[in-house]
Scaffold this motif. Structure first.
Motif, PDB file in Angstrom:
ATOM      1  N   THR A  55      27.576  21.212  -0.117  1.00  0.00           N
ATOM      2  CA  THR A  55      27.319  19.661  -0.061  1.00  0.00           C
ATOM      3  C   THR A  55      25.974  19.392   0.399  1.00  0.00           C
ATOM      4  O   THR A  55      25.233  20.253   0.908  1.00  0.00           O
ATOM      5  CB  THR A  55      28.453  19.126   0.771  1.00  0.00           C
ATOM      6  OG1 THR A  55      28.186  19.575   2.031  1.00  0.00           O
ATOM      7  CG2 THR A  55      29.850  19.537   0.457  1.00  0.00           C
ATOM      8  N   LYS A  56      25.706  18.272   0.299  1.00  0.00           N
ATOM      9  CA  LYS A  56      24.326  17.692   0.684  1.00  0.00           C
ATOM     10  C   LYS A  56      24.339  17.899   2.329  1.00  0.00           C
ATOM     11  O   LYS A  56      23.172  18.317   2.858  1.00  0.00           O
ATOM     12  CB  LYS A  56      24.105  16.246   0.137  1.00  0.00           C
ATOM     13  CG  LYS A  56      22.740  15.663   1.009  1.00  0.00           C
ATOM     14  CD  LYS A  56      22.353  14.315   0.142  1.00  0.00           C
ATOM     15  CE  LYS A  56      21.264  13.695   0.659  1.00  0.00           C
ATOM     16  NZ  LYS A  56      21.045  12.469   0.067  1.00  0.00           N
ATOM     17  N   GLU A  57      25.375  17.409   2.946  1.00  0.00           N
ATOM     18  CA  GLU A  57      25.535  17.414   4.176  1.00  0.00           C
ATOM     19  C   GLU A  57      25.260  18.804   4.818  1.00  0.00           C
ATOM     20  O   GLU A  57      24.723  19.248   5.790  1.00  0.00           O
ATOM     21  CB  GLU A  57      26.881  16.826   4.850  1.00  0.00           C
ATOM     22  CG  GLU A  57      27.088  15.471   4.578  1.00  0.00           C
ATOM     23  CD  GLU A  57      27.347  15.186   3.049  1.00  0.00           C
ATOM     24  OE1 GLU A  57      26.903  13.934   2.936  1.00  0.00           O
ATOM     25  OE2 GLU A  57      27.800  16.019   2.237  1.00  0.00           O
ATOM     26  N   GLU A  58      26.202  19.880   4.203  1.00  0.00           N
ATOM     27  CA  GLU A  58      25.920  21.209   4.616  1.00  0.00           C
ATOM     28  C   GLU A  58      24.661  21.801   4.480  1.00  0.00           C
ATOM     29  O   GLU A  58      23.964  22.625   5.321  1.00  0.00           O
ATOM     30  CB  GLU A  58      26.982  21.910   3.803  1.00  0.00           C
ATOM     31  CG  GLU A  58      27.185  23.736   4.208  1.00  0.00           C
ATOM     32  CD  GLU A  58      27.446  23.883   5.625  1.00  0.00           C
ATOM     33  OE1 GLU A  58      27.307  25.051   5.773  1.00  0.00           O
ATOM     34  OE2 GLU A  58      27.845  22.992   6.433  1.00  0.00           O
ATOM     35  N   LYS A  59      23.978  21.456   3.363  1.00  0.00           N
ATOM     36  CA  LYS A  59      22.502  21.915   2.943  1.00  0.00           C
ATOM     37  C   LYS A  59      21.608  21.287   4.256  1.00  0.00           C
ATOM     38  O   LYS A  59      20.795  22.228   4.828  1.00  0.00           O
ATOM     39  CB  LYS A  59      22.114  21.467   1.881  1.00  0.00           C
ATOM     40  CG  LYS A  59      20.486  21.675   1.592  1.00  0.00           C
ATOM     41  CD  LYS A  59      20.144  21.240   0.230  1.00  0.00           C
ATOM     42  CE  LYS A  59      18.761  21.616  -0.266  1.00  0.00           C
ATOM     43  NZ  LYS A  59      17.853  20.823   0.128  1.00  0.00           N
ATOM     44  N   GLN A  60      21.743  20.233   4.700  1.00  0.00           N
ATOM     45  CA  GLN A  60      20.878  19.387   5.681  1.00  0.00           C
ATOM     46  C   GLN A  60      21.240  20.265   7.102  1.00  0.00           C
ATOM     47  O   GLN A  60      20.401  20.395   7.618  1.00  0.00           O
ATOM     48  CB  GLN A  60      21.267  17.901   5.838  1.00  0.00           C
ATOM     49  CG  GLN A  60      20.722  17.335   4.780  1.00  0.00           C
ATOM     50  CD  GLN A  60      21.270  15.527   4.748  1.00  0.00           C
ATOM     51  OE1 GLN A  60      22.346  15.419   5.125  1.00  0.00           O
ATOM     52  NE2 GLN A  60      20.281  14.909   4.144  1.00  0.00           N
ATOM     53  N   ARG A  61      22.290  20.541   7.221  1.00  0.00           N
ATOM     54  CA  ARG A  61      22.902  21.306   8.272  1.00  0.00           C
ATOM     55  C   ARG A  61      22.530  22.639   8.610  1.00  0.00           C
ATOM     56  O   ARG A  61      21.656  22.992   9.484  1.00  0.00           O
ATOM     57  CB  ARG A  61      24.424  21.419   8.724  1.00  0.00           C
ATOM     58  CG  ARG A  61      24.783  21.896  10.232  1.00  0.00           C
ATOM     59  CD  ARG A  61      26.247  22.195  10.018  1.00  0.00           C
ATOM     60  NE  ARG A  61      26.584  23.525   9.139  1.00  0.00           N
ATOM     61  CZ  ARG A  61      26.357  24.759   9.527  1.00  0.00           C
ATOM     62  NH1 ARG A  61      25.622  25.034  10.429  1.00  0.00           N
ATOM     63  NH2 ARG A  61      26.742  25.581   8.422  1.00  0.00           N
ATOM     64  N   LEU A  62      22.305  23.399   7.519  1.00  0.00           N
ATOM     65  CA  LEU A  62      21.814  24.758   7.576  1.00  0.00           C
ATOM     66  C   LEU A  62      20.219  24.570   7.697  1.00  0.00           C
ATOM     67  O   LEU A  62      19.687  25.346   8.339  1.00  0.00           O
ATOM     68  CB  LEU A  62      21.989  25.488   6.043  1.00  0.00           C
ATOM     69  CG  LEU A  62      23.625  25.966   5.799  1.00  0.00           C
ATOM     70  CD1 LEU A  62      23.756  25.985   4.387  1.00  0.00           C
ATOM     71  CD2 LEU A  62      23.941  26.972   6.685  1.00  0.00           C
ATOM     72  N   GLU A  63      19.640  23.641   6.879  1.00  0.00           N
ATOM     73  CA  GLU A  63      18.217  23.760   7.112  1.00  0.00           C
ATOM     74  C   GLU A  63      17.785  23.208   8.495  1.00  0.00           C
ATOM     75  O   GLU A  63      16.707  23.541   9.106  1.00  0.00           O
ATOM     76  CB  GLU A  63      17.654  22.737   5.968  1.00  0.00           C
ATOM     77  CG  GLU A  63      17.854  23.241   4.292  1.00  0.00           C
ATOM     78  CD  GLU A  63      17.073  22.554   3.529  1.00  0.00           C
ATOM     79  OE1 GLU A  63      16.811  21.321   3.702  1.00  0.00           O
ATOM     80  OE2 GLU A  63      17.123  23.045   2.448  1.00  0.00           O
ATOM     81  N   LYS A  64      18.483  22.263   9.097  1.00  0.00           N
ATOM     82  CA  LYS A  64      18.226  21.953  10.417  1.00  0.00           C
ATOM     83  C   LYS A  64      18.225  22.956  11.380  1.00  0.00           C
ATOM     84  O   LYS A  64      17.320  23.207  12.303  1.00  0.00           O
ATOM     85  CB  LYS A  64      18.974  20.661  10.858  1.00  0.00           C
ATOM     86  CG  LYS A  64      18.738  20.191  12.087  1.00  0.00           C
ATOM     87  CD  LYS A  64      19.769  19.245  12.694  1.00  0.00           C
ATOM     88  CE  LYS A  64      19.447  18.772  14.135  1.00  0.00           C
ATOM     89  NZ  LYS A  64      19.210  19.837  14.949  1.00  0.00           N
ATOM     90  N   ASP A  65      19.543  23.858  11.309  1.00  0.00           N
ATOM     91  CA  ASP A  65      19.503  24.980  11.984  1.00  0.00           C
ATOM     92  C   ASP A  65      18.242  26.007  12.045  1.00  0.00           C
ATOM     93  O   ASP A  65      17.801  26.501  12.972  1.00  0.00           O
ATOM     94  CB  ASP A  65      20.855  25.710  11.889  1.00  0.00           C
ATOM     95  CG  ASP A  65      22.139  24.750  12.349  1.00  0.00           C
ATOM     96  OD1 ASP A  65      21.931  23.792  13.005  1.00  0.00           O
ATOM     97  OD2 ASP A  65      23.368  25.299  11.908  1.00  0.00           O
ATOM     98  N   ALA A  66      18.126  26.137  10.726  1.00  0.00           N
ATOM     99  CA  ALA A  66      16.798  26.921  10.447  1.00  0.00           C
ATOM    100  C   ALA A  66      15.538  26.533  11.135  1.00  0.00           C
ATOM    101  O   ALA A  66      14.772  27.472  11.691  1.00  0.00           O
ATOM    102  CB  ALA A  66      16.652  27.174   8.908  1.00  0.00           C
ATOM    103  N   MET A  67      15.429  25.327  10.793  1.00  0.00           N
ATOM    104  CA  MET A  67      14.240  24.660  11.487  1.00  0.00           C
ATOM    105  C   MET A  67      14.368  24.810  13.105  1.00  0.00           C
ATOM    106  O   MET A  67      13.065  24.987  13.729  1.00  0.00           O
ATOM    107  CB  MET A  67      13.866  23.216  11.046  1.00  0.00           C
ATOM    108  CG  MET A  67      13.532  23.209   9.692  1.00  0.00           C
ATOM    109  SD  MET A  67      12.122  23.875   9.109  1.00  0.00           S
ATOM    110  CE  MET A  67      10.867  23.011  10.116  1.00  0.00           C
TER     111      MET A  67
END
Length: 186
Positions: free
Chosen positions: A84-96
């Motif tokens: 999901t868009k939300e999960e992708k955003q969460r994964l990318e935020k955690d990576a950043m």
């Protein structure tokens, strides 16, 4: 501190070997890397703004260099990954957040703010860079079609950006590219 910076640089170095997933899914041999994509976008930011533009070129270059940085950890997530868009955003935020933890505080804040600015798509610079992102993708698609001598093979990439490029200068480039592509199809 030096150890953390080396770790940061080594981690983002993975972008040089992270192939753009959309091209892999289409069977492109030796596709561009995420790093290749970000580099050409930065060059575009440097060369596609006219002198009358109120958009800040240096800021756009920084956005180009940061916008896909999280992919060195999470990979190039595409719609076919069923995330999901939300999960992708969460994964990318955690990576950043992880990448930021390896940088000095001021640099970390700057990098994370650039990433968040691009994701929010609320500034002129972020919107311009999103248009560069879209244009770079269709330019690359055109180049792959030309290399394969297979006009129309990557039409879905052109369809995905149709009507979405907002910047007049980038829209003009896209229209020129599409005209060139149509001539090759004849």
């Amino acid at each position: 501190m030096a150890e953390n910076l080396v770790q940061f640089l080594s981690t983002i170095g993975k972008l040089k070997k992270t192939e753009r997933a959309g091209w892999v899914l289409k069977g492109i041999k030796h596709p561009e890397s995420v790093s290749d994509h970000m580099y050409r976008m930065a060059i575009m930011a440097m060369t596609c703004l006219d002198s009358t533009s109120e958009i800040k070129m240096d800021h756009c270059i920084k956005l180009c260099l940061v916008h896909d940085m999280a992919e060195c950890i999470v990979g190039d997530i595409t719609p076919s990954d069923n995330i999901t868009k939300e999960e992708k955003q969460r994964l990318e935020k955690d990576a950043m957040d992880h990448l930021g933890s390896l940088l000095p505080k001021e640099t970390s804040s700057s990098v994370k703010e650039l990433f968040e600015e691009y994701e929010a798509q609320e500034t002129r610079e972020a919107m311009f860079v999103k248009d560069l992102d879209r244009f770079e993708m269709i330019l690359q698609a055109f180049e792959y079609e030309t290399e394969r001598d297979d006009p129309g093979f990557l039409q879905e990439f052109f369809d995905s950006v149709e009507g979405k490029i907002r910047s007049p200068s980038i829209r003009k480039l896209a229209e020129s590219l599409i005209k060139t592509r149509q001539k090759k199809e004849m």
